[in-house]
Design a protein around this motif. Structure first.
Motif, short mmCIF file in Angstrom:
data_model
loop_
_atom_site.label_atom_id
_atom_site.label_comp_id
_atom_site.label_asym_id
_atom_site.label_seq_id
_atom_site.Cartn_x
_atom_site.Cartn_y
_atom_site.Cartn_z
N GLY A 171 1.11 -4.95 3.28
CA GLY A 171 -0.46 -4.32 3.12
C GLY A 171 -1.22 -5.03 2.13
O GLY A 171 -0.86 -6.07 1.52
N THR A 172 -2.51 -4.58 1.61
CA THR A 172 -3.37 -5.07 0.73
C THR A 172 -4.00 -4.02 -0.03
O THR A 172 -3.87 -2.71 0.20
N TYR A 173 -4.44 -4.48 -1.27
CA TYR A 173 -4.84 -3.40 -2.39
C TYR A 173 -6.36 -4.40 -2.72
O TYR A 173 -6.27 -5.58 -2.76
N ASN A 174 -7.46 -3.64 -3.13
CA ASN A 174 -8.84 -4.50 -3.69
C ASN A 174 -8.96 -3.90 -5.12
O ASN A 174 -7.90 -3.33 -5.68
N ALA A 175 -9.91 -4.59 -5.66
CA ALA A 175 -10.26 -4.22 -7.22
C ALA A 175 -10.41 -2.99 -7.42
O ALA A 175 -10.40 -2.60 -8.47
N ASP A 176 -10.88 -1.88 -6.51
CA ASP A 176 -10.96 -0.53 -6.77
C ASP A 176 -9.77 0.09 -6.57
O ASP A 176 -9.56 1.50 -6.52
N ASN A 177 -8.37 -0.61 -6.56
CA ASN A 177 -7.27 -0.09 -6.21
C ASN A 177 -7.17 0.96 -4.92
O ASN A 177 -6.21 1.66 -5.03
N GLU A 178 -7.83 0.55 -3.99
CA GLU A 178 -7.87 1.11 -2.45
C GLU A 178 -6.58 0.36 -2.24
O GLU A 178 -6.81 -0.81 -1.79
N VAL A 179 -5.84 0.94 -1.33
CA VAL A 179 -4.72 0.82 -0.48
C VAL A 179 -4.38 0.89 0.83
O VAL A 179 -4.71 1.89 1.16
N VAL A 180 -3.92 -0.09 1.76
CA VAL A 180 -3.73 0.07 3.11
C VAL A 180 -2.49 -0.51 3.11
O VAL A 180 -2.28 -1.74 3.19
N MET A 181 -1.37 0.08 3.68
CA MET A 181 0.05 -0.39 3.67
C MET A 181 0.50 0.05 4.98
O MET A 181 0.20 1.33 5.50
N THR A 182 1.21 -0.84 5.79
CA THR A 182 1.87 -0.48 7.11
C THR A 182 3.32 -0.25 6.83
O THR A 182 3.94 -1.21 6.04
N LYS A 183 3.92 0.67 7.07
CA LYS A 183 5.30 1.15 7.16
C LYS A 183 6.15 0.89 8.14
O LYS A 183 5.79 1.68 9.05
N THR A 184 6.89 -0.04 8.47
CA THR A 184 7.64 -0.28 9.69
C THR A 184 9.01 0.02 9.49
O THR A 184 9.76 -0.56 8.46
N PHE A 185 9.37 0.85 10.38
CA PHE A 185 10.92 1.40 10.20
C PHE A 185 11.83 0.35 11.14
O PHE A 185 11.46 -0.21 12.08
N GLN A 186 12.92 0.39 10.75
CA GLN A 186 13.96 -0.54 11.38
C GLN A 186 14.33 0.11 12.58
O GLN A 186 14.62 -0.54 13.69
N SER A 187 14.39 1.43 12.83
CA SER A 187 14.49 2.02 13.92
C SER A 187 13.45 1.79 14.99
O SER A 187 12.22 2.36 14.47
N GLU A 188 13.55 1.29 16.15
CA GLU A 188 12.46 1.16 17.00
C GLU A 188 11.68 2.45 17.32
O GLU A 188 10.65 2.47 17.56
N THR A 189 12.72 3.44 17.55
CA THR A 189 11.99 4.67 18.03
C THR A 189 10.95 5.38 17.03
O THR A 189 10.14 6.16 17.08
N ALA A 190 11.34 4.81 15.81
CA ALA A 190 10.45 5.55 14.66
C ALA A 190 9.03 4.90 14.46
O ALA A 190 8.13 5.57 13.98
N GLY A 191 8.78 3.50 15.00
CA GLY A 191 7.38 2.87 15.00
C GLY A 191 7.25 2.71 13.57
O GLY A 191 8.06 2.41 12.82
N VAL A 192 5.81 2.75 13.60
CA VAL A 192 5.10 2.63 12.14
C VAL A 192 4.21 3.52 11.58
O VAL A 192 3.87 4.36 12.47
N ARG A 193 3.87 3.56 10.50
CA ARG A 193 2.98 4.53 10.03
C ARG A 193 1.81 3.92 9.01
O ARG A 193 2.21 2.75 8.47
N ILE A 194 0.60 4.14 9.08
CA ILE A 194 -0.31 3.44 8.16
C ILE A 194 -0.56 4.46 7.17
O ILE A 194 -1.07 5.62 7.01
N PHE A 195 -0.40 3.96 5.78
CA PHE A 195 -0.81 4.71 4.54
C PHE A 195 -1.99 4.17 3.91
O PHE A 195 -2.08 3.10 3.62
N LYS A 196 -2.79 5.16 3.75
CA LYS A 196 -4.09 4.57 3.00
C LYS A 196 -4.11 5.64 1.75
O LYS A 196 -4.33 6.98 1.83
N GLY A 197 -4.52 4.92 0.63
CA GLY A 197 -4.64 5.75 -0.72
C GLY A 197 -5.34 5.08 -1.81
O GLY A 197 -5.84 3.83 -1.46
N ARG A 198 -5.11 5.59 -3.05
CA ARG A 198 -5.55 4.92 -4.28
C ARG A 198 -4.85 5.18 -5.33
O ARG A 198 -4.08 6.18 -5.77
N LEU A 199 -4.55 4.00 -5.89
CA LEU A 199 -3.58 3.68 -7.01
C LEU A 199 -4.30 3.91 -8.23
O LEU A 199 -5.69 4.14 -8.39
#
Length: 225
Positions: A171-199
């Motif tokens: 993922g990425t983060y910016n100067a305002d510490n806003e974060v966008v991360m993609t969480k990819t599981f090894q299990s194909e059935t679990a798929g991915v999740r998108i996490f958005k937050g602030r540090l």
């Protein structure tokens, strides 16, 4: 006129970040079909570094990061014994440059395997070991993982989720510490999740919302170094 020669320059040895995540199906050395395993990193000249020993398991989770300047090291797996000398279990020689792609690698042993990630060490990068949870309705799932923030705004890492197993971050983060991360599981059935937050300012705590792009489910999460 005397000839002049440019001084020979020996390039500085590359520095690697070696994360030893976990073991799976290791040798059982103790009564009850378990061991107290730890990993010893044997470097050039016999110098060593070790993980902590995990009690009574053949599927240990270490999630420990080491800085290594050698290109090749031997990873030895040992069983900690408080009464007699420690017992040797297995070993494997690895080339850090060959594994240096930031992804998790499975290293097969004589019995079982260990899982590691290798990156080029960036003196500007900051690596954190985070624990936390994500929640959906009444279900609360724990997370335990390492994550690296680079100066150019990239995020990468890997870890374990109590609901769906192993995963990787990107993922990425910016100067305002806003974060966008993609969480990819090894299990194909679990798929991915998108996490958005602030540090927070020290990258120690993050709160936000996760989303499952496949079905629209979402909920809060909380992470802490």
């Amino acid at each position: 006129m005397a000839a002049t020669h440019a001084a020979e320059h020996t390039p500085e040895a590359p520095e690697y970040s070696l994360t030893i995540h976990r073991g799976m199906g290791l040798r059982a050395m103790d009564v009850g079909g378990v061991s107290d395993p730890y990993v010893k990193i044997v470097r050039k000249g016999g110098k060593t570094k070790t993980t902590k020993a995990m009690k009574a398991t053949v599927d240990p989770v270490w999630n420990e990061e080491f800085t290594i300047k050698d290109t090749s090291v031997t990873l030895e797996v040992w069983d900690r014994d408080s009464v007699t000398s420690d017992d040797f279990m297995d070993k494997i020689v690895i080339n850090l440059e060959a594994l240096c792609d930031g992804t998790e690698h499975r290293l097969g042993l004589g019995k079982g395997a260990i899982f590691v990630t290798v990156r080029r060490k960036d003196s500007r990068a900051k690596t954190h070991h985070w624990k936390g949870y994500w929640q959906w309705n009444t279900m609360k799932c724990d997370m335990d993982f390492s994550v690296t923030f680079t100066e150019d705004g990239r995020i990468e890492g890997s870890g374990e989720d109590s609901a769906s197993g192993r995963f990787t971050w990107s993922g990425t983060y910016n100067a305002d510490n806003e974060v966008v991360m993609t969480k990819t599981f090894q299990s194909e059935t679990a798929g991915v999740r998108i996490f958005k937050g602030r540090l927070d300012a020290k990258h120690k705590v993050m709160d936000g919302t996760w989303t499952n792009p496949a079905n629209g489910n979402e909920g809060p999460f909380h992470l802490k170094d």
